[in-house]
Design a protein around this motif. Structure first.
Motif, PDB file in Angstrom:
ATOM      1  N   ALA A 101       0.839  -1.202   0.000  1.00  0.00           N
ATOM      2  CA  ALA A 101       0.000   0.000   0.000  1.00  0.00           C
ATOM      3  C   ALA A 101       0.871   1.248   0.000  1.00  0.00           C
ATOM      4  N   THR A 102       0.515   2.224  -0.823  1.00  0.00           N
ATOM      5  CA  THR A 102       1.253   3.479  -0.888  1.00  0.00           C
ATOM      6  C   THR A 102       1.037   4.268   0.398  1.00  0.00           C
ATOM      7  N   VAL A 103       2.150   4.672   1.027  1.00  0.00           N
ATOM      8  CA  VAL A 103       2.063   5.469   2.250  1.00  0.00           C
ATOM      9  C   VAL A 103       2.758   6.823   2.132  1.00  0.00           C
ATOM     10  N   LEU A 104       3.647   6.972   1.142  1.00  0.00           N
ATOM     11  CA  LEU A 104       4.381   8.230   1.007  1.00  0.00           C
ATOM     12  C   LEU A 104       4.922   8.349  -0.405  1.00  0.00           C
ATOM     13  N   THR A 105       4.852   9.550  -0.964  1.00  0.00           N
ATOM     14  CA  THR A 105       5.422   9.800  -2.294  1.00  0.00           C
ATOM     15  C   THR A 105       6.189  11.119  -2.283  1.00  0.00           C
ATOM     16  N   GLY A 106       7.133  11.230  -3.200  1.00  0.00           N
ATOM     17  CA  GLY A 106       7.827  12.492  -3.421  1.00  0.00           C
ATOM     18  C   GLY A 106       8.996  12.791  -2.513  1.00  0.00           C
ATOM     19  N   ARG A 107       9.185  12.001  -1.465  1.00  0.00           N
ATOM     20  CA  ARG A 107      10.336  12.183  -0.567  1.00  0.00           C
ATOM     21  C   ARG A 107      10.596  10.879   0.159  1.00  0.00           C
ATOM     22  N   GLU A 162       9.091   7.799  10.739  1.00  0.00           N
ATOM     23  CA  GLU A 162       8.016   7.293   9.879  1.00  0.00           C
ATOM     24  C   GLU A 162       8.204   5.805   9.598  1.00  0.00           C
ATOM     25  N   MET A 163       9.422   5.393   9.312  1.00  0.00           N
ATOM     26  CA  MET A 163       9.663   3.973   9.035  1.00  0.00           C
ATOM     27  C   MET A 163       9.403   3.117  10.269  1.00  0.00           C
ATOM     28  N   LEU A 164       9.744   3.615  11.454  1.00  0.00           N
ATOM     29  CA  LEU A 164       9.428   2.892  12.683  1.00  0.00           C
ATOM     30  C   LEU A 164       7.916   2.735  12.827  1.00  0.00           C
ATOM     31  N   ARG A 165       7.192   3.795  12.550  1.00  0.00           N
ATOM     32  CA  ARG A 165       5.727   3.735  12.625  1.00  0.00           C
ATOM     33  C   ARG A 165       5.185   2.747  11.606  1.00  0.00           C
ATOM     34  N   TYR A 166       5.695   2.784  10.371  1.00  0.00           N
ATOM     35  CA  TYR A 166       5.250   1.845   9.338  1.00  0.00           C
ATOM     36  C   TYR A 166       5.508   0.399   9.756  1.00  0.00           C
ATOM     37  N   ALA A 167       6.596   0.190  10.515  1.00  0.00           N
ATOM     38  CA  ALA A 167       6.957  -1.156  10.965  1.00  0.00           C
ATOM     39  C   ALA A 167       6.115  -1.596  12.163  1.00  0.00           C
TER      40      ALA A 167
END
Length: 135
Positions: A81-87, A93-98
């Motif tokens: 699933a797309t969670v972030l684009t352009g940067r 953020e990666m910790l939260r995604y994990a």
């Protein structure tokens, strides 16, 4: 644990941390990815120039590129699933995604070996050592 995949524009090498003029954002991002991987977090990055087949194999990436083009990269997916684009995503953020709560314990994970370490033979820092841990 969720899988985090970052699809990046064409870079000069796997990390983009090479050449005479370093992009500090890429240096920091490379260190963050390495540190999270050392903690067992499933995070991978893919460079358009280095592995175009990986871009073609992921339907969400194909659809994104058709709509936004490579100018819209980087693209971050979590379990497809797309969670972030352009940067690039931050370490928090990666910790939260994990699925981990960013805390002070995670905020300063140690730098992993490789490009952003004090190893002089790492190849990305031109053989120079740094007391800060990055080039």
């Amino acid at each position: 644990m969720p899988s985090i995949r970052i699809y990046e524009p064409a870079l000069c090498c796997n990390t983009g941390v090479c050449g005479p003029e370093l992009d500090q954002e890429l240096v920091t991002f490379t260190a963050d990815v390495n540190a999270l991987q050392q903690q067992g977090i499933d995070v991978q990055r893919t460079n358009l120039a280095g592995d175009p087949a990986a871009f073609a194999a992921e339907p969400a990436v194909v659809a994104f590129l058709q709509a936004a083009g490579s100018e819209g990269l980087p693209l971050t997916l979590v379990d497809g699933a797309t969670v972030l684009t352009g940067r690039h995503p931050s370490r928090q953020e990666m910790l939260r995604y994990a699925g981990l709560a960013p805390t002070d314990d995670h905020a300063e994970l140690p730098l992993a070996g490789g490009c952003c370490s004090d190893e002089q033979d790492s190849g990305c820092c031109g053989g120079q050592s740094s007391t800060s841990g990055c080039c």
